[in-house]
Write a protein that holds these residues in place. Structure first.
Motif, PDB file in Angstrom:
ATOM      1  N   ILE A 169       0.849  -1.212   0.000  1.00 43.71           N
ATOM      2  CA  ILE A 169       0.000   0.000   0.000  1.00 43.71           C
ATOM      3  C   ILE A 169       0.878   1.252   0.000  1.00 43.71           C
ATOM      4  O   ILE A 169       0.840   2.069   0.929  1.00 43.71           O
ATOM      5  CB  ILE A 169      -0.973   0.019   1.204  1.00 43.71           C
ATOM      6  CG1 ILE A 169      -1.528  -1.370   1.496  1.00 43.71           C
ATOM      7  CG2 ILE A 169      -2.119   0.998   0.943  1.00 43.71           C
ATOM      8  CD1 ILE A 169      -2.486  -1.419   2.656  1.00 43.71           C
ATOM      9  N   PRO A 170       1.679   1.442  -1.018  1.00 40.71           N
ATOM     10  CA  PRO A 170       2.584   2.610  -1.038  1.00 40.71           C
ATOM     11  C   PRO A 170       1.847   3.939  -1.126  1.00 40.71           C
ATOM     12  O   PRO A 170       2.415   4.976  -0.799  1.00 40.71           O
ATOM     13  CB  PRO A 170       3.449   2.367  -2.284  1.00 40.71           C
ATOM     14  CG  PRO A 170       2.593   1.501  -3.170  1.00 40.71           C
ATOM     15  CD  PRO A 170       1.774   0.635  -2.253  1.00 40.71           C
ATOM     16  N   GLU A 171       0.581   3.909  -1.565  1.00 39.77           N
ATOM     17  CA  GLU A 171      -0.134   5.170  -1.752  1.00 39.77           C
ATOM     18  C   GLU A 171      -0.442   5.894  -0.445  1.00 39.77           C
ATOM     19  O   GLU A 171      -0.810   7.077  -0.452  1.00 39.77           O
ATOM     20  CB  GLU A 171      -1.442   4.935  -2.528  1.00 39.77           C
ATOM     21  CG  GLU A 171      -2.448   4.021  -1.835  1.00 39.77           C
ATOM     22  CD  GLU A 171      -2.250   2.568  -2.227  1.00 39.77           C
ATOM     23  OE1 GLU A 171      -3.221   1.804  -2.083  1.00 39.77           O
ATOM     24  OE2 GLU A 171      -1.139   2.211  -2.669  1.00 39.77           O
ATOM     25  N   ILE A 172      -0.315   5.207   0.724  1.00 44.60           N
ATOM     26  CA  ILE A 172      -0.582   5.893   1.992  1.00 44.60           C
ATOM     27  C   ILE A 172       0.712   6.333   2.674  1.00 44.60           C
ATOM     28  O   ILE A 172       0.663   6.866   3.791  1.00 44.60           O
ATOM     29  CB  ILE A 172      -1.400   5.010   2.952  1.00 44.60           C
ATOM     30  CG1 ILE A 172      -0.593   3.769   3.403  1.00 44.60           C
ATOM     31  CG2 ILE A 172      -2.718   4.599   2.335  1.00 44.60           C
ATOM     32  CD1 ILE A 172      -1.278   2.977   4.507  1.00 44.60           C
ATOM     33  N   ASN A 173       1.844   6.127   2.030  1.00 45.82           N
ATOM     34  CA  ASN A 173       3.107   6.569   2.612  1.00 45.82           C
ATOM     35  C   ASN A 173       3.108   8.086   2.748  1.00 45.82           C
ATOM     36  O   ASN A 173       2.831   8.811   1.792  1.00 45.82           O
ATOM     37  CB  ASN A 173       4.299   6.133   1.736  1.00 45.82           C
ATOM     38  CG  ASN A 173       4.513   4.627   1.777  1.00 45.82           C
ATOM     39  OD1 ASN A 173       4.089   3.957   2.710  1.00 45.82           O
ATOM     40  ND2 ASN A 173       5.169   4.098   0.752  1.00 45.82           N
ATOM     41  N   LYS A 220       1.019   9.818   4.363  1.00 42.70           N
ATOM     42  CA  LYS A 220      -0.344  10.343   4.449  1.00 42.70           C
ATOM     43  C   LYS A 220      -1.044   9.800   5.696  1.00 42.70           C
ATOM     44  O   LYS A 220      -0.616   8.810   6.293  1.00 42.70           O
ATOM     45  CB  LYS A 220      -1.147   9.970   3.199  1.00 42.70           C
ATOM     46  CG  LYS A 220      -0.614  10.603   1.919  1.00 42.70           C
ATOM     47  CD  LYS A 220      -1.507  10.266   0.733  1.00 42.70           C
ATOM     48  CE  LYS A 220      -1.002  10.916  -0.542  1.00 42.70           C
ATOM     49  NZ  LYS A 220      -1.868  10.577  -1.706  1.00 42.70           N
ATOM     50  N   LYS A 269      -8.521   4.835   3.753  1.00 46.27           N
ATOM     51  CA  LYS A 269      -7.561   5.777   3.181  1.00 46.27           C
ATOM     52  C   LYS A 269      -8.322   6.833   2.394  1.00 46.27           C
ATOM     53  O   LYS A 269      -9.506   6.672   2.073  1.00 46.27           O
ATOM     54  CB  LYS A 269      -6.552   5.054   2.289  1.00 46.27           C
ATOM     55  CG  LYS A 269      -7.145   4.438   1.024  1.00 46.27           C
ATOM     56  CD  LYS A 269      -6.054   3.766   0.186  1.00 46.27           C
ATOM     57  CE  LYS A 269      -6.662   3.147  -1.073  1.00 46.27           C
ATOM     58  NZ  LYS A 269      -5.639   2.481  -1.918  1.00 46.27           N
ATOM     59  N   THR A 307      -9.486   9.146  -0.654  1.00 39.48           N
ATOM     60  CA  THR A 307      -9.724   8.994  -2.083  1.00 39.48           C
ATOM     61  C   THR A 307      -9.268  10.254  -2.819  1.00 39.48           C
ATOM     62  O   THR A 307      -8.800  11.217  -2.210  1.00 39.48           O
ATOM     63  CB  THR A 307     -11.215   8.734  -2.364  1.00 39.48           C
ATOM     64  OG1 THR A 307     -11.983   9.835  -1.835  1.00 39.48           O
ATOM     65  CG2 THR A 307     -11.677   7.448  -1.691  1.00 39.48           C
ATOM     66  N   GLU A 308      -9.429  10.246  -4.119  1.00 34.66           N
ATOM     67  CA  GLU A 308      -8.992  11.385  -4.928  1.00 34.66           C
ATOM     68  C   GLU A 308      -9.771  12.646  -4.594  1.00 34.66           C
ATOM     69  O   GLU A 308      -9.246  13.760  -4.713  1.00 34.66           O
ATOM     70  CB  GLU A 308      -9.144  11.057  -6.418  1.00 34.66           C
ATOM     71  CG  GLU A 308      -8.210   9.944  -6.895  1.00 34.66           C
ATOM     72  CD  GLU A 308      -8.392   9.627  -8.356  1.00 34.66           C
ATOM     73  OE1 GLU A 308      -9.303  10.236  -8.978  1.00 34.66           O
ATOM     74  OE2 GLU A 308      -7.641   8.796  -8.899  1.00 34.66           O
ATOM     75  N   ASP A 340     -12.189   4.850   1.238  1.00 35.65           N
ATOM     76  CA  ASP A 340     -11.605   3.656   0.622  1.00 35.65           C
ATOM     77  C   ASP A 340     -11.139   2.706   1.727  1.00 35.65           C
ATOM     78  O   ASP A 340     -10.149   2.968   2.416  1.00 35.65           O
ATOM     79  CB  ASP A 340     -10.437   4.068  -0.278  1.00 35.65           C
ATOM     80  CG  ASP A 340     -10.016   2.957  -1.222  1.00 35.65           C
ATOM     81  OD1 ASP A 340     -10.527   1.823  -1.067  1.00 35.65           O
ATOM     82  OD2 ASP A 340      -9.176   3.217  -2.109  1.00 35.65           O
TER      83      ASP A 340
END
Length: 500
Positions: free
Chosen positions: A105-109, A111, A214, A216-217, A223
């Motif tokens: 889940i790199p997209e929450i790094n 954040k 997490k 979202t856009e 999410d």
């Protein structure tokens, strides 16, 4: 042709001989007594095939782990779910741990993520009637919440929010890369949802569930990432400690063979993965500027409360409007909240957070007593019905008019003018039998600045001026009538009022 057939026979007999020799070699190598299927599966050919197959049974690695710092019960069967006992209102730490492997889940790094902690029913039967159960609890415990967050003890949680319509949930944001601990307090006890109160051990079990989302856009935290929960029972203060001790003593009396059927007691409770709670994330109400989760209405800081100290609860000429204190059926939710704050019902603003004026006015006296208790329920009912308190003393006062502004009545019969003036009296209602109350109400009734009134006198026999004291006010007859005039003070600052 005959030569070809002969060659085929030679080749075939050679292959058969080689295959028999290979089989006999396997038999001699392993031996009859040593042969097993596990030995065969251990051959390199089978290992290569295993490695080429997808490993479907590999345990899924959860991205987060939640650990509650409360011991599990030792009286739980080996393969049953753990059970943890909690004390009502006591703060318990839930450690929010980042359990991701490198690259997960790199997209929450860098954040934040949002977690919602709930206390819900464990029994499926009660889950179906959760709304009715919680509404019943709310009626019996007005103004209370089932679940709260202990802010001073919590670490790493920010933007704490609660929804007044969801008393069993709290939400917050946190950084998975930082140390985060949420301290929760459960205020409901297990026996509050049983038909008869048998004691803590007969109460219904609850679940503590954590759902993490997490961003979202569009900036919303909807999410879903991970959910986990554990089974709990809640007792009155120190009841959980007694229950834990009782279970431990029971297990000590069992034989070693019986103990093998039960789980050991662990110092902490690890929440196990589960499905997300069916409610989709909603926009919660941020009920505090920064770190306080307790409900405070925003109107409390901005709403200006008018002066309720009117000189008359019924007279329109005394400087206040009686209608301004009424709650109208057309009042919005925000106006109803303001009305509750103005009339000193701030304790119940959260309870009536979704009530409009019409909703509140529909409640009967019995409803309000059951919701708010006898004292506040009766007070709220009287306030809604605009029942003013009967004043302790009523006097009628008129300002003696000057000759230059006296109203004269014309006699239609003889054309003579009459010197009789029309005297208009104001009703002064005294809630306190005090001289200061008389002064204040006179100032309100006749629009006189209070700081300019030095003394109030009553004209006595032979025209003497008697200082109006508390004792004199207590001896006024109800519905007495007075004329009053004003005279300049000796020092030239302000004036005195003389009652005649």
């Amino acid at each position: 042709m005959a030569w070809v057939l002969k060659m085929d026979e030679v080749i075939e007999s050679g292959l058969v001989h080689d295959f028999d020799a290979s089989l006999s070699g396997i038999g001699q190598e392993l031996g009859a007594g040593a042969y097993s299927m596990s030995d065969v599966l251990a051959l390199p050919i089978f290992k290569q095939e295993d490695s080429s197959l997808p490993q479907e049974n590999e345990t899924k690695h959860p991205p987060f782990q939640y650990v509650m710092c409360a011991a599990t019960s030792p009286a739980v069967k080996l393969y049953d779910e753990t059970l943890t006992y909690l004390n009502q209102g006591q703060s318990y730490e839930i450690r929010m741990l980042d359990n991701r492997k490198a690259g997960d889940i790199p997209e929450i790094n860098g954040k934040l993520v949002k977690s919602i902690i709930r206390v819900v029913f464990h029994d499926r039967r009660l889950q179906y009637t959760e709304h009715q159960q919680l509404e019943g609890w709310k009626w019996n415990r007005p103004g209370d919440r089932l679940l709260d967050l202990d802010i001073p003890m919590s670490v790493g949680v920010i933007d704490i929010k609660t929804n007044p319509s969801q008393l069993n949930a709290v939400e917050f944001l946190w950084d998975p890369t930082k140390c985060t601990s949420a301290f929760i307090q459960v205020h409901c006890i297990s026996t509050e949802f049983t038909p008869r109160k048998h004691g803590g051990e007969k109460g219904v079990p609850f679940r503590i569930q954590v759902d993490t989302f997490k961003q979202t856009e569009n900036g919303e935290y909807t999410d879903h990432l991970h959910s986990a929960s554990c089974q709990i029972k809640v007792f009155k203060p120190k009841g959980a400690d007694r229950k834990q001790k009782t279970d431990r003593e029971k297990m000590e009396k069992r034989t070693a063979h019986e103990k093998e059927k039960y789980q050991p007691s662990y110092d902490t409770t690890v929440l196990t993965e589960c499905s997300p709670w069916p409610d989709t994330p909603t926009t919660f109400v941020n009920n505090s500027p920064t770190p306080a989760p307790t409900f405070t209405s925003a109107q409390h800081n901005t709403y200006s409360v008018p002066d309720s100290n009117s000189s008359s609860p019924n007279h329109q000429g005394d400087g206040t409007s009686q209608g301004s204190g009424d709650l109208h059926p057309s009042a919005t939710i925000q106006e109803t909240q303001q009305w509750l704050l103005k009339h000193r019902f701030s304790t119940y603003t959260r309870l009536f957070s979704n009530f409009s004026g019409a909703d509140l006015l529909k409640l009967t006296r019995e409803d309000l007593v059951q919701i708010c208790g006898p004292a506040d329920g009766i007070r709220l009912y009287n306030a809604l019905k605009s029942r003013s308190v009967r004043p302790r003393l009523t006097i009628y006062v008129c300002q003696e008019p000057l000759r230059s502004i006296q109203l004269e009545r014309q006699d239609a019969g003889n054309g003579d003018s009459s010197n009789g003036a029309i005297y208009v009296y104001h009703a002064i209602y005294l809630e306190e039998m005090a001289a200061s109350e008389v002064t204040r109400k006179l100032a309100l009734a006749f629009n006189i600045p209070l700081h300019q009134i030095n003394q109030v006198y009553r004209q006595g026999p032979t025209g003497i001026h008697i200082l109006v004291s508390d004792q004199m006010v207590q001896n006024f007859q109800d519905e007495s009538c007075f004329l009053f005039t004003t005279i300049k003070a000796e020092n030239g600052e302000g004036f005195h009022i003389i009652l005649k």
